[in-house]
Design an enzyme around this catalytic site. Structure first.
Site, short mmCIF file in Angstrom:
data_model
loop_
_atom_site.label_atom_id
_atom_site.label_comp_id
_atom_site.label_asym_id
_atom_site.label_seq_id
_atom_site.Cartn_x
_atom_site.Cartn_y
_atom_site.Cartn_z
CG HIS A 152 -1.93 1.07 1.29
ND1 HIS A 152 -2.87 1.15 2.30
CD2 HIS A 152 -2.18 2.12 0.48
CE1 HIS A 152 -3.63 2.21 2.11
NE2 HIS A 152 -3.24 2.82 1.02
CB ALA A 162 -6.17 7.00 -2.14
CG HIS A 165 -6.64 2.83 5.87
ND1 HIS A 165 -7.63 2.92 4.93
CD2 HIS A 165 -5.60 3.55 5.38
CE1 HIS A 165 -7.20 3.66 3.91
NE2 HIS A 165 -5.98 4.06 4.15
CD GLU A 203 -2.16 5.34 3.01
OE1 GLU A 203 -2.72 4.73 3.94
OE2 GLU A 203 -2.73 6.21 2.33
#
Lengths: 346, 346
Positions: B6, B72, B223, B283
């Site tokens: 991610h 995103a 997440h 991330e």
């Protein structure tokens, strides 16, 4: 003493729902006047509905007192208009009052509010005052999304909420942030909307100066705070990145209940949130009613999960089970003392 | 090998955002034609943007490969119309392709899709096919709320998604469920909307027969799965109560990443979700960029949290760090082998 801060009257006698049906049916009749509360329920019906359900379960789990409010999913603030919401809210709160009057040592009331989309929350003040001053309630439930799934109203930190918050502070009553049903097919009510509402409200608080304006205003975020404790590091990091005060400052005003339905979740909650900010709750006969085949006990028997956390200090355990509730709900001690004295005098 | 599933190209050279500004400015000019992708960025600019950021951080943390997609939060599917979304998506995906072409051993591509409110997701098929077959991408990001904060579109289990899912299955590419920005003042994007999107999608899957219809379709919920693992007992209980199959059956199709920014959260994730279903991710240069003063390390340095979980079995650790990604992203091994061979031949 063990106090459950989160219970709803989900087993209310059918006449309550019948009134709601008649009330909302009127909305479809052109020119029909609103149907004011008209709920006929006997004391025996109330006793029956509680003794076979909540009271039985409380006793079996060793819970002394439940902070009791109308069913959250039925608040349905999006239905009708302000009058619809006011009438329905009065009916629901009156029934809570009667339940508490019958069992004042097992229940204490928290009220629903007559929120309505497009109407500022100041309209809730008269009902809040009535419930607290006349009916002896000790808190209220605040719906952060009165549109019930579309989030079309301003955040809870918007100034339109301030008159209501002023009155809550004046009356010394906290609010539980609790969404209602979901009209949005994206959101299952208890599986998504509830937890999203909790998470959303916390982040609204983190972003705003609300508690600078209301240093003694208190909110309980139910369902273990939604996603928040699990993402505690994320929120600490976001507070830092957004140049907000350290996230822990929110803990002067924001509390979490223990409605997390497995041991690892409850343990995480107790690990990351300081003991002063966690209030025991189980929401019995609520969102999740089944028995976990892995344990043989109800999923919502959260006391067992807390009992299983061996490292929890005795003083902290006492805070979670009753001390925090007595502190956060400023009017709770008076209720307990009054009814303990009344029982002793009998 | 350590694979981060991610990562977004949040440091893309400014010319990308400049194109977006020009593109959306055109929307305000009556009668102006849509502005097709027109992004001028040199290879050196791409190298500079990555070597001083993601690549540096990957190297310092010991991450070998990042599964890399456009930012995103910038997908912003609500903007303009289907053509707007298509042009912007092509521009973003083309830039990912160039980044991967420059660093094929450090990155592999996942695409944004040209979703648009009111347009069925079938419109995304040509871009998905282009990205997978022509550009070598191995997955896609699916926005469960292309309205970006108002949730006005059908759930991800609605049949309008089925043509896209058929193509994903045919191409053997999984989807990461990832919302974009939030236009709704109730929802902070990374502090509420992201986690709510994750929670919401999981519950949609739990309610539906989607994976009976698509037994090999795979989703990664980022997440850490939003609120889901923290409320694992709630979801197990809801599945039971709703007479759905045992929740664990979803684990044939649904996976969680480790973007949870503190040790207790990561530990809970690894405790409640079986090791086969957790994919390492951090991330980086994403939602939370700061350094935690308590640890002296970045909040998003999730590898440290996993490393600190002493009870994690070695075989499970390997699955989390790379094995699961290689299994879930069916085209990943071919990418790795191709570029390892190319490097060996040099």
């Amino acid at each position: 003493m063990i106090i459950d801060c989160h219970g709803h009257y989900t087993t209310a006698p059918k006449a309550l729902a019948d009134y709601r049906k008649r009330q909302t049916a009127q909305l479809d009749v052109p020119g029909a006047p609103p149907l004011a509360p008209d709920v006929r329920i006997s004391d025996d019906e109330i006793r029956e509905s509680l003794e076979t359900n909540q009271l039985k379960m409380q006793a079996s789990r060793g819970v002394d007192l439940t902070i009791f409010s109308p069913t959250a999913g039925s608040m349905a603030h999006h239905v009708g208009n302000e009058t619809t919401s006011r009438h329905w809210t009065q009916a629901c709160n009156d029934l809570i009052h009667r339940a508490v009057a019958l069992y004042p040592r097992q229940f204490v009331g928290v009220c629903q509010l007559p929120q309505s989309p497009g109407v500022g929350p100041a309209n809730c003040i008269p009902e809040l005052v009535r419930c607290v001053e006349e009916l002896g309630f000790i808190g209220c439930n605040l719906n952060p999304d009165p549109s019930d799934g579309y989030w079309t109203q301003p955040p809870m930190t918007n100034r339109s909420w301030y008159p209501l918050y002023e009155k809550m502070v004046e009356l010394d009553v906290p609010g539980m942030v609790h969404v209602s049903c979901s009209c949005n097919p994206n959101f299952h009510h208890t599986g998504a909307h509830y937890l999203n509402g909790d998470t959303t409200a916390f982040m609204q608080f983190l972003q705003s100066d609300l508690f600078q304006d209301f240093p003694t205003l208190k909110f309980i975020i139910p369902h273990g705070g939604g996603a928040v404790p699990y993402h505690w590091g994320r929120y600490r990091g976001l507070a830092q990145q957004l140049k907000r005060p350290p996230m822990e400052e929110l803990l002067n005003n924001v509390f979490f209940d223990t409605c997390v339905y497995h041991r690892p979740g409850v343990e995480l909650l107790l690990e990351v949130v300081q003991a002063d900010n966690v209030l025991f709750a189980s929401e019995i006969i609520g969102a999740v009613r089944g028995i976990d085949p892995r344990t043989g006990y109800h999923y919502d028997d959260t006391k067992r999960y807390i009992d299983a956390v061996e490292w929890l200090e005795p003083g902290h355990r006492e805070k979670v089970f009753s001390g925090n509730a007595r502190r956060v709900y400023g009017r709770l001690n008076a209720h307990l003392e009054k009814h303990a004295a009344a029982a002793a005098a009998r």
